[in-house]
Write an enzyme that holds these catalytic residues in place. Sequence first.
Site, PDB file in Angstrom:
ATOM      1  N   GLY A  47      34.669  32.191  16.846  1.00 25.09           N
ATOM      2  CA  GLY A  47      34.593  32.959  18.081  1.00 25.09           C
ATOM      3  C   GLY A  47      33.999  34.346  17.935  1.00 25.09           C
ATOM      4  O   GLY A  47      33.724  35.010  18.938  1.00 25.09           O
ATOM      5  N   GLN A 106      43.249  48.659  36.788  1.00 26.92           N
ATOM      6  CA  GLN A 106      44.395  49.207  36.059  1.00 26.92           C
ATOM      7  C   GLN A 106      44.124  50.679  35.740  1.00 26.92           C
ATOM      8  O   GLN A 106      43.927  51.070  34.596  1.00 26.92           O
ATOM      9  CB  GLN A 106      44.640  48.396  34.788  1.00 26.92           C
ATOM     10  CG  GLN A 106      44.943  46.918  35.081  1.00 26.92           C
ATOM     11  CD  GLN A 106      45.244  46.130  33.828  1.00 26.92           C
ATOM     12  OE1 GLN A 106      45.970  46.583  32.951  1.00 26.92           O
ATOM     13  NE2 GLN A 106      44.686  44.930  33.734  1.00 26.92           N
ATOM     14  N   HIS A 139      36.835  50.673  41.349  1.00 26.98           N
ATOM     15  CA  HIS A 139      38.025  50.464  42.180  1.00 26.98           C
ATOM     16  C   HIS A 139      38.551  51.788  42.709  1.00 26.98           C
ATOM     17  O   HIS A 139      39.053  51.860  43.843  1.00 26.98           O
ATOM     18  CB  HIS A 139      39.101  49.747  41.358  1.00 26.98           C
ATOM     19  CG  HIS A 139      40.290  49.334  42.165  1.00 26.98           C
ATOM     20  ND1 HIS A 139      40.216  48.424  43.198  1.00 26.98           N
ATOM     21  CD2 HIS A 139      41.591  49.714  42.094  1.00 26.98           C
ATOM     22  CE1 HIS A 139      41.406  48.259  43.725  1.00 26.98           C
ATOM     23  NE2 HIS A 139      42.265  49.027  43.077  1.00 26.98           N
ATOM     24  N   LYS A 203      49.969  47.327  54.517  1.00 24.07           N
ATOM     25  CA  LYS A 203      50.518  46.278  53.664  1.00 24.07           C
ATOM     26  C   LYS A 203      51.205  46.900  52.465  1.00 24.07           C
ATOM     27  O   LYS A 203      50.952  48.051  52.088  1.00 24.07           O
ATOM     28  CB  LYS A 203      49.415  45.314  53.211  1.00 24.07           C
ATOM     29  CG  LYS A 203      48.428  45.882  52.205  1.00 24.07           C
ATOM     30  CD  LYS A 203      47.384  44.840  51.837  1.00 24.07           C
ATOM     31  CE  LYS A 203      46.424  45.379  50.775  1.00 24.07           C
ATOM     32  NZ  LYS A 203      45.344  44.433  50.471  1.00 24.07           N
ATOM     33  N   ARG A 205      52.411  46.098  48.331  1.00 25.33           N
ATOM     34  CA  ARG A 205      52.058  45.274  47.173  1.00 25.33           C
ATOM     35  C   ARG A 205      53.233  45.220  46.208  1.00 25.33           C
ATOM     36  O   ARG A 205      53.835  46.254  45.895  1.00 25.33           O
ATOM     37  CB  ARG A 205      50.830  45.863  46.485  1.00 25.33           C
ATOM     38  CG  ARG A 205      50.265  45.002  45.362  1.00 25.33           C
ATOM     39  CD  ARG A 205      49.006  45.630  44.787  1.00 25.33           C
ATOM     40  NE  ARG A 205      47.941  45.693  45.769  1.00 25.33           N
ATOM     41  CZ  ARG A 205      47.115  44.688  46.061  1.00 25.33           C
ATOM     42  NH1 ARG A 205      47.260  43.534  45.425  1.00 25.33           N
ATOM     43  NH2 ARG A 205      46.177  44.839  46.955  1.00 25.33           N
ATOM     44  N   ASP A 231      36.051  45.850  51.610  1.00 27.12           N
ATOM     45  CA  ASP A 231      36.861  46.003  50.401  1.00 27.12           C
ATOM     46  C   ASP A 231      35.931  46.100  49.201  1.00 27.12           C
ATOM     47  O   ASP A 231      34.730  45.798  49.305  1.00 27.12           O
ATOM     48  CB  ASP A 231      37.825  44.833  50.249  1.00 27.12           C
ATOM     49  CG  ASP A 231      39.117  45.223  49.525  1.00 27.12           C
ATOM     50  OD1 ASP A 231      39.147  46.322  48.928  1.00 27.12           O
ATOM     51  OD2 ASP A 231      40.078  44.442  49.549  1.00 27.12           O
ATOM     52  N   ALA A 237      41.502  36.177  46.565  1.00 27.33           N
ATOM     53  CA  ALA A 237      41.329  36.138  48.029  1.00 27.33           C
ATOM     54  C   ALA A 237      42.634  35.996  48.794  1.00 27.33           C
ATOM     55  O   ALA A 237      42.612  35.812  50.007  1.00 27.33           O
ATOM     56  CB  ALA A 237      40.356  35.015  48.438  1.00 27.33           C
ATOM     57  N   GLY A 238      43.767  36.098  48.118  1.00 30.25           N
ATOM     58  CA  GLY A 238      45.038  35.971  48.820  1.00 30.25           C
ATOM     59  C   GLY A 238      45.261  37.080  49.837  1.00 30.25           C
ATOM     60  O   GLY A 238      45.592  36.814  50.999  1.00 30.25           O
ATOM     61  N   THR A 239      45.074  38.336  49.422  1.00 30.05           N
ATOM     62  CA  THR A 239      45.333  39.455  50.332  1.00 30.05           C
ATOM     63  C   THR A 239      44.273  39.553  51.423  1.00 30.05           C
ATOM     64  O   THR A 239      44.587  39.871  52.564  1.00 30.05           O
ATOM     65  CB  THR A 239      45.410  40.777  49.552  1.00 30.05           C
ATOM     66  OG1 THR A 239      44.195  40.955  48.810  1.00 30.05           O
ATOM     67  CG2 THR A 239      46.575  40.764  48.588  1.00 30.05           C
TER      68      THR A 239
END
Length: 337
Positions: A47, A106, A139, A203, A205, A231, A237-239
């Site tokens: 690897g 993060q 982000h 919302k 989290r 966004d 894609a949940g939120t």
Amino acid sequence: MSAILEGKPDKRLAVVTGRAYPQLAQETAEYLGTHLLETTAYDFANGEMYIRFTEPVRGADVFVIQSHTEPINKWLMEQLIMVDALKRASAKSITVVAPFMGYSRQDKKHQGREPITARLMFDLFRTAGADRIMTVDLHASQEQGFFNGPVDHLTAMPVLLDYVRNSMPMENATVVSPDAGRIKVSEQWAAKLGGLPLAFIHKTRDITRPNHAVAHGIIGEVEGRDCIVVDDMIDTAGTICEAVRTLRGAGAKSVTLVATHGLLSGPAIDRLKDCGAREIVLMDTVPVPQSKRLPNMTVLSVAPLLAAGIRSVFESGSVTTLLNGLPDDMRPRNIYA
């Protein structure tokens, strides 16, 4: 996997790319008016990776393009190895070009004993030998301060704005921030689209569960409106799909999703397929294979933006001018990826 361009008589520019998304590097090189050169790269049986540039880069200003896509840790390591090889080959300057910067979410500690992995990424690149970082829509903008050197923070907003402005009527549109953290960007969108109304979804989290948030309500008027949800990324894609359902439940006429980074991990495609969005607009900062492209999905090319940024840095021009749009000679012949 690399390209060398002739610049000013006393300068030489080289563009090299890893194996994560060579098609993007090829398109970027075409906008710069050059071709890609060969680089030797392969994996050992265990690897580990090997990289060697087949042409001299001594004295060159080198831009190392790598999309931090799946498997993200492998491609990050490959880019670090490339930077190290360039440093040892006496490149004059090394700029890491990461259209999507891995681990950028993060960026702070939510609980004790957590890492700030975004800072770690910048430290690793600096230690490997990078002089500069170029990326698209971090982000959080303040992450630029994590790198002890120049950071060219490009934004896909002008490209996305042009597409949205020309693809739907603006008379009945409302810009929607998916959460409180994106309000500033949504305000910029609303202003640039002619002073559109603004709404945002409240919302919360659960910091102990990744990719999970719960919408509690909407602040602003969305009933009967064509909503544009902006966004920085769509991962599982949940939120974002919950945002669509929340807006639909509040009487929105239609919902268009716009994001720079289409990571589309795990169940993302199944969720987006059933969420009821009118259109999903993404950039190709990471590869979006045909198997993940839905009939109502539009993927725009980030290559002209990267090429314009690389040229501006190489020629000691202003990268800030790109906030107002691409230069005429970098406007896409074909906007789609």
